[in-house]
Design a protein around this motif. Structure first.
Motif, short mmCIF file in Angstrom:
data_model
loop_
_atom_site.label_atom_id
_atom_site.label_comp_id
_atom_site.label_asym_id
_atom_site.label_seq_id
_atom_site.Cartn_x
_atom_site.Cartn_y
_atom_site.Cartn_z
N VAL A 248 7.41 15.01 -7.47
CA VAL A 248 6.36 14.22 -6.81
C VAL A 248 5.27 13.87 -7.80
CG1 VAL A 248 4.53 14.27 -5.07
CG2 VAL A 248 6.83 15.09 -4.50
N ILE A 281 8.38 12.75 1.36
CA ILE A 281 7.10 12.70 0.64
C ILE A 281 6.91 11.32 -0.01
CG2 ILE A 281 5.74 13.69 -1.24
CD1 ILE A 281 7.25 16.35 -0.70
N ASP A 284 5.98 8.70 2.53
CA ASP A 284 4.56 8.78 2.92
C ASP A 284 3.65 8.15 1.88
OD1 ASP A 284 5.26 10.03 5.27
OD2 ASP A 284 4.78 12.06 4.56
#
Length: 418
Positions: A248, A281, A284
């Motif tokens: 991420v 993730i 989003d």
């Protein structure tokens, strides 16, 4: 004065200033760096005001989001500039360092001394913080520099240049030690990269088209990288909590930077566990996913990747994902498609980590860390002049030592050769 005459004048002034700077004491160079930091801190509000002029003009001209992000000066980025100056001032001065001094059978001593390169021309786009990073490193390494920022950052760069001049004056160093090109005429770039009588090295920092042009047209040695196609490989023996955090961060911390991950490779044995979590993730955060056939079968909203995707530095919220059988296939993919910038493996297997470090041929190779750490400041260099994916002279983030060279020195006492 024509652009050609103007650039020739800058080159002549830089050569003269470089000779003076090469003799400057470490304390004098450090004094200049600390004074520049002090001036920038005092004038940070004015810097942001000037930067806003550039941002307004860039927005009106339709500059893309990634370039707008690189152009912006924030209080946090100004604080990082100040920290960088202070960190460079605290670093050991490489100039004059003598190493490998040994006696030869003849009785002479032979060693190597680290010396400045001379005059460095730096051409860059968007990022005004490069003006400070470049000036600081060149100054500490005893080099004069000619800085040509993009026309989109002209107000920011001129404001920063005024701070630099003030710092140089306070330390008794020539103002021409750091010269920021004042014209936005693109012809200035063509003149700078052919000033071979006055400029020793060119460092381009910017988009691929700029760097390709500089590499093709320069008559002076170039330190460069073209692309930042960076990979993260999540191994079958990875700690998945670490893997998710790293994947991420490597992609979403900042999109428009050369050390952002562009391709994620995942071992088949853990793909079903980790990819749905990562996809949620990324979804989003607005990241578009492009994957291989196996990836698309796991993730409903993943678009099928094309061959071109594996070759692409997106500099945007887009990520390519490929599921691989094992580390062998991961390394093969990286060595085929990587731009030799930065790659990372996430694994708890020490043996596989060592294999990855040894077999992946990139300028930075990491174990259990985000590719976003591939940065001179994070490496303790104080700042960086750029990233080099070349293999000669300098490789990876180019700091002080990358801005110096070596010459042989010989110490004798009346020795003659028989």
């Amino acid at each position: 004065m024509s652009v050609k005459q103007y650039m020739l004048q800058l080159g002549q002034q830089a050569r003269q200033a470089g000779r003076m700077l090469s003799k400057a004491e470490t304390s004098q160079k450090n004094q200049a760096l600390l004074k520049i930091a002090e001036v920038i801190a005092a004038k940070s509000a004015a810097l942001i005001t000037e930067n806003q002029k550039d941002l307004d003009a860039a927005k009106a001209n339709g500059l893309d989001a990634a370039s707008m992000d690189r152009l912006q000066l924030t209080p946090t980025r100004i604080a990082a500039m100040i920290d960088g100056l202070r960190q460079v001032a605290a670093l050991p001065d490489p100039v004059g360092e003598i190493t490998q001094l040994n006696y030869r059978p003849s009785g002479i001593q032979v060693g190597q001394m680290r010396v400045p390169l001379g005059v460095i021309g730096i051409i860059y786009e968007s990022r005004p913080n490069v003006t400070i990073d470049a000036a600081a490193l060149c100054l500490k390494a005893g080099n004069a520099c000619i800085l040509r920022g993009g026309s989109e950052s002209i107000h920011s760069n001129q404001a920063i240049a005024a701070c630099i001049v003030e710092g140089l004056a306070a330390a008794g160093l020539p103002a021409a030690a750091v010269q920021v090109v004042e014209t936005t005429d693109r012809a200035a770039v063509g003149e700078l990269i052919t000033l071979k009588d006055y400029v020793d090295v060119i460092v381009p920092r910017g988009g691929k088209s700029l760097i390709e042009r500089i590499s093709a047209e320069a008559t002076i040695p170039v330190i460069k990288h073209l692309d930042g196609i960076c990979h993260v490989y999540i191994d079958g023996e990875a700690d998945l909590e670490k893997a998710i955090a790293i994947a991420v961060n490597a992609k979403t911390h900042r999109y428009g930077v050369c050390n952002a991950m562009e391709t994620l490779l995942v071992a088949e044995s853990v793909a079903a566990q980790v990819l749905p979590q990562l996809a949620a993730i990324y979804r989003d955060k607005g990241v578009e996913l492009r994957g291989c056939l196996k990836t698309c079968s796991l993730l409903a909203d993943c678009v099928r990747a094309t061959e071109q995707d594996w070759h692409t530095e997106y500099l945007a919220p887009i990520l390519s994902i490929r599921i691989v059988a094992d580390i062998d296939q991961a390394i093969a993919h990286i060595n085929q498609y990587s731009s030799a910038h930065t790659e990372a493996i996430v694994t708890e297997n020490y043996t596989l980590a060592r294999r990855f470090l040894r077999e992946v041929d990139s300028s930075s190779v990491m174990v259990n860390a985000s590719t976003r750490f591939a940065d001179g400041f994070e490496y303790g260099l104080g700042a960086e002049i750029g990233i080099s994916t070349d293999k000669l002279h300098a490789r990876g983030p180019v700091g002080l030592q990358g801005l110096t060279s070596l010459k042989y020195i010989v110490l004798g006492d009346g020795h003659i050769r028989y």
